[in-house]
Design a protein around this motif. Structure first.
Motif, short mmCIF file in Angstrom:
data_model
loop_
_atom_site.label_atom_id
_atom_site.label_comp_id
_atom_site.label_asym_id
_atom_site.label_seq_id
_atom_site.Cartn_x
_atom_site.Cartn_y
_atom_site.Cartn_z
N TRP A 190 64.55 -32.52 -71.98
CA TRP A 190 65.74 -32.19 -73.31
C TRP A 190 65.63 -34.26 -74.02
O TRP A 190 65.69 -33.83 -75.10
CB TRP A 190 66.48 -31.24 -73.40
N PHE A 191 66.51 -34.50 -72.51
CA PHE A 191 67.11 -36.06 -72.92
C PHE A 191 65.97 -36.89 -73.49
O PHE A 191 66.22 -37.34 -74.80
CB PHE A 191 67.59 -36.52 -72.63
N GLN A 192 64.81 -36.54 -73.04
CA GLN A 192 63.50 -37.03 -73.26
C GLN A 192 62.87 -37.43 -74.34
O GLN A 192 62.66 -37.88 -75.30
CB GLN A 192 61.87 -37.10 -72.30
N GLY A 193 63.35 -35.54 -75.50
CA GLY A 193 63.22 -35.61 -76.25
C GLY A 193 63.82 -35.22 -77.65
O GLY A 193 63.67 -35.57 -78.73
N ILE A 194 64.96 -36.37 -77.53
CA ILE A 194 65.87 -37.23 -78.51
C ILE A 194 65.50 -38.89 -78.63
O ILE A 194 65.20 -39.46 -78.32
CB ILE A 194 67.29 -37.12 -77.64
N TYR A 195 65.46 -38.65 -80.28
CA TYR A 195 64.97 -39.74 -81.19
C TYR A 195 66.29 -40.37 -82.49
O TYR A 195 66.85 -39.00 -82.74
CB TYR A 195 63.54 -39.68 -82.10
N ALA A 313 57.46 -35.93 -88.34
CA ALA A 313 56.74 -35.53 -88.98
C ALA A 313 56.33 -35.47 -87.14
O ALA A 313 56.22 -34.01 -86.93
CB ALA A 313 55.70 -36.50 -89.01
N GLU A 314 56.71 -36.18 -86.02
CA GLU A 314 56.47 -35.91 -85.01
C GLU A 314 57.42 -35.23 -83.97
O GLU A 314 56.97 -34.73 -83.38
CB GLU A 314 56.56 -37.43 -83.93
N VAL A 315 58.88 -35.42 -84.13
CA VAL A 315 59.93 -34.31 -83.72
C VAL A 315 59.00 -33.07 -84.32
O VAL A 315 59.56 -31.94 -83.12
CB VAL A 315 61.99 -34.93 -84.48
N LEU A 316 59.07 -33.07 -85.30
CA LEU A 316 58.40 -31.86 -86.46
C LEU A 316 57.35 -30.75 -85.29
O LEU A 316 57.55 -29.58 -85.61
CB LEU A 316 58.19 -31.36 -87.36
N SER A 317 56.94 -31.74 -85.28
CA SER A 317 55.27 -31.41 -84.56
C SER A 317 55.39 -31.12 -82.75
O SER A 317 55.08 -30.04 -81.82
CB SER A 317 54.26 -32.26 -84.79
N SER A 318 56.11 -32.37 -82.58
CA SER A 318 56.09 -31.62 -80.63
C SER A 318 57.79 -30.93 -80.34
O SER A 318 57.44 -30.85 -78.83
CB SER A 318 56.19 -32.79 -79.66
N GLY A 319 58.45 -31.17 -80.88
CA GLY A 319 59.94 -30.62 -80.99
C GLY A 319 61.18 -31.47 -80.07
O GLY A 319 60.12 -32.26 -79.73
N ALA A 347 58.54 -22.18 -90.43
CA ALA A 347 57.51 -22.35 -91.37
C ALA A 347 56.15 -23.94 -90.76
O ALA A 347 55.61 -24.90 -90.00
CB ALA A 347 57.04 -22.23 -92.55
N SER A 348 57.66 -25.35 -91.75
CA SER A 348 56.92 -26.51 -91.23
C SER A 348 57.99 -26.91 -90.46
O SER A 348 57.79 -27.94 -89.61
CB SER A 348 57.47 -27.65 -92.34
N ASN A 349 58.88 -26.30 -88.96
CA ASN A 349 59.31 -26.54 -87.76
C ASN A 349 59.12 -25.09 -86.96
O ASN A 349 60.85 -24.78 -86.16
CB ASN A 349 61.46 -26.77 -88.05
N PRO A 350 58.24 -25.18 -86.94
CA PRO A 350 58.05 -24.29 -85.46
C PRO A 350 58.44 -24.09 -84.21
O PRO A 350 58.78 -22.52 -84.32
CB PRO A 350 56.63 -23.94 -85.44
N ARG A 351 58.74 -25.44 -83.97
CA ARG A 351 58.98 -25.63 -82.60
C ARG A 351 60.89 -25.45 -82.51
O ARG A 351 61.16 -26.60 -81.70
CB ARG A 351 58.76 -27.32 -82.27
#
Length: 443
Positions: A190-195, A313-319, A347-351
């Motif tokens: 989860w920490f890795q996924g912070i931008y 776009a990357e965050v929305l796609s990968s979570g 719809a645009s943020n399924p993750r």
């Protein structure tokens, strides 16, 4: 998802603060454990950026403390500096997370010498279970830990200045991705996924074309944001750096389609393919044909927008979680509203990705076409008192007006606090003093 973030003794925040993302309101059919968007508003130097910096600091220690912090040199933290007690007191950082529907609580306390405490709990079946607790160099493990021997060996090589969570993910290759190993690896990921973007500007990886999204959905999101920005861009393409090096290429529409089909690259190369240097090209609608522009030919604002759009776009796609400081430095309020809407929409943020941003722009507290940009439980404020201490608090602390609530006007009028205390007298005195200096210099 991030449920809450608590921290204390960090920069301008002396006392413990909590950014609580638990929804205050649930509409029909809504059952999410946390809001997807949070906007933090306040005056200059009130602590908005420091709130995001605290989360960024926590992330950096989790990811890098086992490699970047040398034993014996202490930890380069940033405590509240306006009292002697705070300089000596530990700093605290805690996150509550929902990972695959299970709550996790991870936190640590540290002083200048090293890690004072560290802990991780998770709540399967709604009951708290300890993964580990650390006090200095002493550890206590969960009662059902089947990997205790491995965890104990890793604890023995964990430096005083390093977090156990950092060390176990580096050396714990034998920790399984289930049972007690899952909370450790899940929290670390989860920490890795912070931008985080600490200041406006284009990231170098975007400028080199290396960060252009791989997925078609992400590329579509970027292009749609650029089109919505009305900066004249109708499409974005990737082309080999060996293509003709001209400032702009004027092509007939049919030629542009042919070039796209033959040579334009739209993502990273597959395994085994020869890597080529690539560059982004921006398609503008000319008269009568379309024109390609280099990145350097676009305005600074467009470059900043591109960097933000690519990462969104990357965050929305990968979570993940996207933190943007001073989002109004890159985006017009209408564009910020569109970006907020992308994160709010299932719809645009399924993750269930999350956006946390700071802003001075009071327009974001209002409405567009009678629709609220931000809900009440998505709005937070920061304010600094006379002793230099920042406080973080939500709009939900204030009851809405029965006859309707113009949040933008009430905020600018100071009804919520978090606005600068401007002194007209001091401004006039400063201008008068400058005038006297100028008169003396010319006499």
């Amino acid at each position: 998802m991030l449920l809450s973030f608590r921290f204390a003794n960090h920069r301008s925040f002396r006392d413990e603060q909590q950014l609580n993302l638990t929804p205050a309101y649930h509409g029909a059919g809504e059952s999410e454990p946390a809001v997807r968007v949070v906007g933090i508003f306040g005056a200059n130097a009130s602590g908005k950026s420091n709130c995001l910096h605290a989360l960024s600091f926590m992330r950096r220690l989790v990811i890098f403390s086992d490699r970047e912090v040398e034993p014996g040199l202490g930890i380069a933290r940033e405590p509240f500096r306006l009292t002697l007690e705070s300089l000596e007191a530990p700093s605290h950082y805690v996150v509550d997370l929902s990972l695959d529907g299970i709550r996790h609580t991870y936190g640590f306390a540290l002083d200048d010498n090293g890690v004072v405490e560290e802990w991780l709990y998770h709540y399967p079946r709604k009951r708290r279970r300890r993964v580990f607790e650390r006090s200095g160099d002493s550890y206590t493990w969960g009662e059902d830990s089947g990997q205790r021997a491995l965890l104990e060996r890793i604890a023995e090589v964990t430096a005083t200045t390093a977090l156990f969570l950092s060390t176990v993910t580096r050396f714990g290759h034998g920790v399984p991705d289930d049972t007690e190993g899952e909370p450790l690896l899940g929290v670390y990921r989860w920490f890795q996924g912070i931008y985080g973007r600490d200041n406006p500007g284009l990231r170098p990886t975007v400028a080199r074309g290396l960060a252009w999204p791989d997925s078609e959905a992400s590329r579509h999101t970027v292009v749609e944001l650029l089109r919505a920005a009305d900066v004249g861009i109708v499409d974005v393409v990737m082309m080999p750096a060996t293509a003709p090096d001209e400032p702009s290429l004027l092509l007939r529409p049919s030629d542009l389609s042919a070039v796209n089909d033959r040579t334009f690259l739209t993502g990273s190369l597959r395994h085994g393919e020869r890597r080529q240097r690539q560059r982004l090209m921006f398609v503008h609608q000319g008269s009568p044909a379309e024109v390609l522009f280099e990145l350097a030919e676009e305005s600074t604002g467009t470059q900043q927008l591109l960097g933000l759009a690519v990462k969104a776009a990357e965050v929305l796609s990968s979570g993940g979680t996207m933190c943007v400081d001073e989002i109004d430095a890159s985006l017009h309020p209408l564009l910020t509203a569109k970006l907020v809407g992308l994160f709010q929409s299932a719809a645009s943020n399924p993750r269930h990705s999350q956006l946390i941003f700071t802003s001075h722009d009071a327009a974001l507290l209002g409405t567009i076409d009678t629709e609220e940009i931000l809900r009440r439980d998505e709005i937070w404020f920061t304010e600094k008192d006379a002793d230099g201490r920042s406080t973080l608090y939500p709009l939900t602390d204030f009851k809405p007006r029965k006859e309707g609530e113009n949040r933008q006007r009430r905020y600018l009028n100071g009804n919520y606090g978090a606005v600068p205390d401007l002194s007209t007298y001091l401004f006039e005195q400063a201008l008068a003093a400058r005038g006297q200096v100028d008169d003396e210099a010319t006499s």
